[in-house]
Structure formats: C-alpha cells, structure tokens
Scaffold this motif. Structure first.
Motif, PDB file in Angstrom:
ATOM      1  N   SER A  23     -41.916 -34.123   5.987  1.00 43.32           N
ATOM      2  CA  SER A  23     -40.627 -33.457   6.159  1.00 43.32           C
ATOM      3  C   SER A  23     -40.087 -33.828   7.528  1.00 43.32           C
ATOM      4  CB  SER A  23     -40.769 -31.939   6.051  1.00 43.32           C
ATOM      5  OG  SER A  23     -41.520 -31.424   7.130  1.00 43.32           O
ATOM      6  N   ALA A  24     -38.776 -33.908   7.619  1.00 45.77           N
ATOM      7  CA  ALA A  24     -38.120 -34.161   8.908  1.00 45.77           C
ATOM      8  C   ALA A  24     -36.868 -33.298   8.966  1.00 45.77           C
ATOM      9  CB  ALA A  24     -37.760 -35.639   9.060  1.00 45.77           C
ATOM     10  N   PRO A  25     -36.598 -32.694  10.118  1.00 44.05           N
ATOM     11  CA  PRO A  25     -35.463 -31.779  10.239  1.00 44.05           C
ATOM     12  C   PRO A  25     -34.167 -32.495  10.594  1.00 44.05           C
ATOM     13  CG  PRO A  25     -36.694 -31.780  12.262  1.00 44.05           C
ATOM     14  CD  PRO A  25     -37.411 -32.733  11.346  1.00 44.05           C
ATOM     15  N   SER A  26     -33.078 -31.797  10.390  1.00 42.79           N
ATOM     16  CA  SER A  26     -31.810 -32.229  10.958  1.00 42.79           C
ATOM     17  C   SER A  26     -31.838 -31.928  12.452  1.00 42.79           C
ATOM     18  CB  SER A  26     -30.663 -31.494  10.262  1.00 42.79           C
ATOM     19  OG  SER A  26     -29.416 -32.012  10.661  1.00 42.79           O
ATOM     20  N   ASN A  27     -30.840 -32.380  13.164  1.00 47.73           N
ATOM     21  CA  ASN A  27     -30.725 -32.039  14.590  1.00 47.73           C
ATOM     22  C   ASN A  27     -29.257 -31.860  14.931  1.00 47.73           C
ATOM     23  OD1 ASN A  27     -29.609 -34.621  16.034  1.00 47.73           O
ATOM     24  ND2 ASN A  27     -31.244 -35.412  14.699  1.00 47.73           N
ATOM     25  N   ILE A  28     -28.998 -31.150  16.009  1.00 45.78           N
ATOM     26  CA  ILE A  28     -27.611 -30.969  16.448  1.00 45.78           C
ATOM     27  C   ILE A  28     -27.498 -31.441  17.894  1.00 45.78           C
ATOM     28  CG2 ILE A  28     -28.070 -28.526  17.012  1.00 45.78           C
ATOM     29  CD1 ILE A  28     -24.683 -30.085  15.895  1.00 45.78           C
ATOM     30  N   GLY A  37     -22.114 -29.562   3.570  1.00 43.89           N
ATOM     31  CA  GLY A  37     -21.393 -30.050   4.740  1.00 43.89           C
ATOM     32  C   GLY A  37     -22.290 -30.341   5.916  1.00 43.89           C
ATOM     33  N   ILE A  38     -23.605 -30.201   5.746  1.00 40.18           N
ATOM     34  CA  ILE A  38     -24.562 -30.559   6.793  1.00 40.18           C
ATOM     35  C   ILE A  38     -25.051 -31.972   6.506  1.00 40.18           C
ATOM     36  CG2 ILE A  38     -26.786 -30.015   7.854  1.00 40.18           C
ATOM     37  CD1 ILE A  38     -26.347 -27.136   6.985  1.00 40.18           C
ATOM     38  N   ALA A  39     -24.909 -32.856   7.463  1.00 44.05           N
ATOM     39  CA  ALA A  39     -25.315 -34.243   7.251  1.00 44.05           C
ATOM     40  C   ALA A  39     -26.815 -34.313   7.012  1.00 44.05           C
ATOM     41  CB  ALA A  39     -24.922 -35.083   8.455  1.00 44.05           C
ATOM     42  N   SER A  40     -27.199 -34.977   5.928  1.00 46.35           N
ATOM     43  CA  SER A  40     -28.620 -35.116   5.613  1.00 46.35           C
ATOM     44  C   SER A  40     -29.147 -36.505   5.931  1.00 46.35           C
ATOM     45  CB  SER A  40     -28.856 -34.809   4.126  1.00 46.35           C
ATOM     46  OG  SER A  40     -28.093 -35.676   3.309  1.00 46.35           O
ATOM     47  N   ASP A  46     -29.632 -21.284  15.998  1.00 42.32           N
ATOM     48  CA  ASP A  46     -28.449 -22.030  15.554  1.00 42.32           C
ATOM     49  C   ASP A  46     -28.033 -21.484  14.190  1.00 42.32           C
ATOM     50  OD1 ASP A  46     -26.471 -23.781  14.820  1.00 42.32           O
ATOM     51  OD2 ASP A  46     -27.732 -25.573  14.767  1.00 42.32           O
ATOM     52  N   THR A  47     -26.955 -20.740  14.155  1.00 41.53           N
ATOM     53  CA  THR A  47     -26.408 -20.253  12.896  1.00 41.53           C
ATOM     54  C   THR A  47     -25.226 -21.145  12.531  1.00 41.53           C
ATOM     55  OG1 THR A  47     -27.122 -17.994  13.325  1.00 41.53           O
ATOM     56  CG2 THR A  47     -25.406 -18.302  11.677  1.00 41.53           C
ATOM     57  N   ILE A  48     -25.306 -21.769  11.377  1.00 43.14           N
ATOM     58  CA  ILE A  48     -24.327 -22.774  10.969  1.00 43.14           C
ATOM     59  C   ILE A  48     -23.342 -22.133   9.998  1.00 43.14           C
ATOM     60  CG2 ILE A  48     -24.005 -25.067   9.980  1.00 43.14           C
ATOM     61  CD1 ILE A  48     -27.183 -25.327  10.503  1.00 43.14           C
ATOM     62  N   LEU A  49     -22.076 -22.069  10.403  1.00 46.76           N
ATOM     63  CA  LEU A  49     -21.035 -21.491   9.565  1.00 46.76           C
ATOM     64  C   LEU A  49     -20.405 -22.597   8.723  1.00 46.76           C
ATOM     65  CD1 LEU A  49     -19.258 -19.033  12.049  1.00 46.76           C
ATOM     66  CD2 LEU A  49     -21.351 -18.722  10.705  1.00 46.76           C
ATOM     67  N   LEU A  50     -20.476 -22.449   7.413  1.00 48.19           N
ATOM     68  CA  LEU A  50     -20.020 -23.497   6.495  1.00 48.19           C
ATOM     69  C   LEU A  50     -18.531 -23.299   6.198  1.00 48.19           C
ATOM     70  CD1 LEU A  50     -23.122 -23.615   4.137  1.00 48.19           C
ATOM     71  CD2 LEU A  50     -22.687 -24.879   6.241  1.00 48.19           C
ATOM     72  N   VAL A  51     -17.715 -23.898   7.046  1.00 47.44           N
ATOM     73  CA  VAL A  51     -16.261 -23.767   6.940  1.00 47.44           C
ATOM     74  C   VAL A  51     -15.719 -24.607   5.797  1.00 47.44           C
ATOM     75  CG1 VAL A  51     -14.073 -24.204   8.145  1.00 47.44           C
ATOM     76  CG2 VAL A  51     -16.028 -23.232   9.385  1.00 47.44           C
ATOM     77  N   ASP A  52     -16.253 -25.805   5.648  1.00 51.62           N
ATOM     78  CA  ASP A  52     -15.759 -26.732   4.625  1.00 51.62           C
ATOM     79  C   ASP A  52     -16.925 -27.571   4.135  1.00 51.62           C
ATOM     80  OD1 ASP A  52     -14.289 -28.331   2.963  1.00 51.62           O
ATOM     81  OD2 ASP A  52     -13.424 -29.556   4.568  1.00 51.62           O
ATOM     82  N   LYS A  53     -17.252 -27.425   2.856  1.00 51.44           N
ATOM     83  CA  LYS A  53     -18.405 -28.138   2.311  1.00 51.44           C
ATOM     84  C   LYS A  53     -18.008 -29.451   1.639  1.00 51.44           C
ATOM     85  CE  LYS A  53     -20.065 -24.935  -0.350  1.00 51.44           C
ATOM     86  NZ  LYS A  53     -21.053 -24.295  -1.217  1.00 51.44           N
ATOM     87  N   ALA A 106     -16.061 -29.989  10.048  1.00 56.91           N
ATOM     88  CA  ALA A 106     -15.380 -28.717  10.282  1.00 56.91           C
ATOM     89  C   ALA A 106     -16.331 -27.561  10.541  1.00 56.91           C
ATOM     90  CB  ALA A 106     -14.502 -28.386   9.070  1.00 56.91           C
ATOM     91  N   ASN A 107     -17.603 -27.711  10.197  1.00 60.96           N
ATOM     92  CA  ASN A 107     -18.538 -26.595  10.319  1.00 60.96           C
ATOM     93  C   ASN A 107     -18.852 -26.291  11.775  1.00 60.96           C
ATOM     94  OD1 ASN A 107     -18.650 -26.454   7.527  1.00 60.96           O
ATOM     95  ND2 ASN A 107     -20.369 -27.893   7.411  1.00 60.96           N
TER      96      ASN A 107
END
Length: 361
Positions: free
Chosen positions: A24-29, A122-125, A209-216, A317-318
């Motif tokens: 497994s590998a995580p996303s990052n910001i 909307g989160i880049a994978s 990190d709370t990710i608000l999904l504004v536009d999926k 947009a998120n």
C-alpha cells in the motif's frame, strides 16, 4: 551525488519463476507546491509534502516468467474488475522504467489495485497508485538481487515512482518528504524524494488533514498540461525562486513548531499555485465558488477563535483543512456546522499525517 546511472542494475544473480507481493502507498499533500517540470519528470522547483495515512492505494502484483522477452505483458484490474482505460498509463510507465528494471519484459504481470478512497472523489490517485506499483516492482528486483540494501530499495522505488507520476516519489517513505534539490535539505535530489532531515516539532507529528470534496468531477485541465504551461509563463522564474525561499522558511517552522509561519506559508503556496494557473496562457481556473466560500469561512473562524487551522489546495477545487490534533474537536465541529453545505453531497474525508508505503503481512 546520485545519478540516473546508479539505478541501472548489473546482471541479476537469483533466478525467480513466479511470485506475488502486495504494497500500500498513501497519497500526499504538498505544502510547498511543485508546478512546472523539465524533461523526464524533473521538477522545476523543490517541494515538500505531508504523507497521508488513510487515503491510499493497495496494489497486489503477481508475476510469472514468460517463454520469451518480447515486450510488456500484463493484466490490469481495478477493484477486481478489468480496467483497460488504465493500460496506456502503465504501458508508458513501463517504457520509461525498463532501462532501470530490465526484468519487466521477462514476466507476465497481474496488477490488481484498489483505493481506500472513492475513485471519483476528486483526490488524485496517481501518486499513491504509482508509488504502490513501484514498491512492488522493487520487491521483485530484490528477489532477483538479494544484495539490495534498504536504503537503495527505497531510493530507487521513489525514483521509479517519479517516472510514473512526479508527486508519487513523495509517497514512498517518510511522513514529511522533500522532492527537488534544495541547498538546505541534506541529500535532496530532483531524482527522488527524501524524508525531511530536520527534527519535526511534536505539534506536527499528529497533524490532521480533513479533505472537503467540493467537486468530484474530472479536472478541465490535466496536471501534465498545467505543468507544461509553466515553460513560457511570465512569472515562472520568480515563482521557482519563491518556492526555494518558502521551503527554507517552512523548514524552520516545522522544526520550531511555529504554527503562524506554517499557516502563512502553506496558504500562500496554495493560492500561488492557482495564481500560476490563472496567469498562464491559456489561463484556467480550477477553484469553484464553494472553494472560495470555504477559504473565507476558514479565515473568519481563525480570526475569531485563534484556532490554528489553515487550508491548502492541490490542482483542483477540493480543500484540505490542516490543523493540530489537539484542536480537532473544535475544527470538526466547525466543519460540520459551517462547511459541509459547500461540499458535494456533504462529503468529506478525515485523514492525518502518515508514514509512507507498507508491505502487506
């Protein structure tokens, strides 16, 4: 100084017929953003990111020796179902890395991948996906060459992941990762990500990190095109210099636990990223009206309560809301009471700083 040539293996010493791994590998910001790149996925400026914990890709790689090394051969499954639309990206990735992984043409691979977050959220994978695949391929290489050290294993995995998706190199190892050469970061390189070498202050070790999904929806402009538009951008060189300066300042903030400086740099970087998009030619806007509503609400809440909460954005947009764990009750109440109405279907994802890729037991 490590060069690309260091990742070209000599002859393999241990023949292997088949096997499988699961990583497994995580996303990052990113906190200091990378926007703009040179040939071969080399960043135009250094970046630094928080590795996430919950938003990750889990990839199982099966491999079996072929009778002839006549090109690439693989089956691709996403959440257990064939996913032919991913095939061109994997083909391109294999083409880019085959010089460093010559065994790729010797085996048939079965790549079975899934995300812990909704596929169309909307989160880049691409970062987590390419990092997980790179980790699996390095596990195969270590079977073929058991002499590979851990240091080389992770460094080369990050190098390979970068060739699939630039920011993927920041998802391999470490909770805070730097990618790109920077004078103040020991061992930093354009070729791979390195764990942050400073002693991170305790306040950041359980950051949320709370990710608000504004536009999926799918982005109107791909990241690849966005990066390319920096080549003739009127503000590109000043922006690249700014990123170096901001990384220096953020390094100090992370070590000192300076939340005011962290907030100032992180939010400025997010807005600068989008300013580059709005001033390129052609120009484009990826923020939505609700993105701006959330940003203004965060600023108002922080001013009225002195709670050290801030935002960052990726190329979309998120909104990522960042805050220390010790104020999580107040921030989550604020999110639920004031921000969910700006999210698509009131959706959000709670995440926190993580440690990087993991091999399944």
């Amino acid at each position: 100084m490590v060069s690309e040539q260091d990742f070209i293996p000599s002859a393999y010493t241990n023949p292997v017929t088949n096997g499988s791994f699961e990583w497994s590998a995580p996303s990052n910001i990113a906190l200091v953003k990378y926007w703009g790149k040179k040939a071969n996925q080399i960043p135009a400026n250094p970046s630094i990111s928080f590795t996430l914990s919950n938003c990750k890709t889990i990839t199982k790689l099966g491999f079996e020796k072929k009778e002839s090394a006549d090109g690439f051969s693989f089956d691709l499954l996403f959440e257990g179902q064939p996913k032919e639309s991913f095939r061109p990206k994997i083909e391109k990735f294999f083409e880019r890395v085959v010089a460093y992984l010559p065994f790729l043409k010797d085996y048939h691979f079965t790549i079975d991948t899934q995300n812990t977050f909704p596929h169309s959220s909307g989160i880049a994978s691409s970062a987590s996906g390419m990092a997980a695949l790179a980790m699996n391929l390095m596990s195969v290489e270590r079977l073929l060459n058991p002499q590979i050290t851990d240091a080389y294993f992770y460094q080369k995995a990050s190098f390979l992941a970068r060739l699939g998706s630039g920011s993927a190199c920041r998802s391999v190892k470490g909770s805070v990762v730097v990618w790109g050469s920077h004078a103040e970061i020991e061992g930093s390189s354009d070729l791979f990500g390195v764990p942050f070498t400073g002693q991170v202050h305790d306040i950041f070790k359980d950051y949320q990190d709370t990710i608000l999904l504004v536009d999926k929806g799918e982005k109107q402009v791909s990241s690849t095109l966005g990066h390319d538009l920096m080549h003739n951008h009127p503000y590109a060189e000043r922006r690249f210099a700014q990123a170096h300066d901001n990384l220096s300042a953020l390094k100090a903030a992370l070590v000192e636990g300076n939340l005011d400086a962290f907030i100032k740099i992180t939010e400025s970087e997010a807005l600068t990223l989008h300013a580059m998009m709005m001033t390129s030619q052609p120009y484009f806007i990826l923020m939505k009206p609700n993105t701006l509503e959330i940003i203004n609400a965060i600023w108002k809440f922080r001013q009225e309560t002195s709670v050290p909460v801030c935002f960052t954005l990726d190329a979309g947009a998120n909104v990522h809301i960042l805050y220390p764990e010790n104020v999580s009750v107040k921030v989550l109440d604020f999110i639920k009471n004031e921000l969910l109405g700006y999210c698509q279907n009131s959706q959000y994802i709670c995440d926190k700083i993580g440690a990087g890729s993991e091999l399944a037991d």
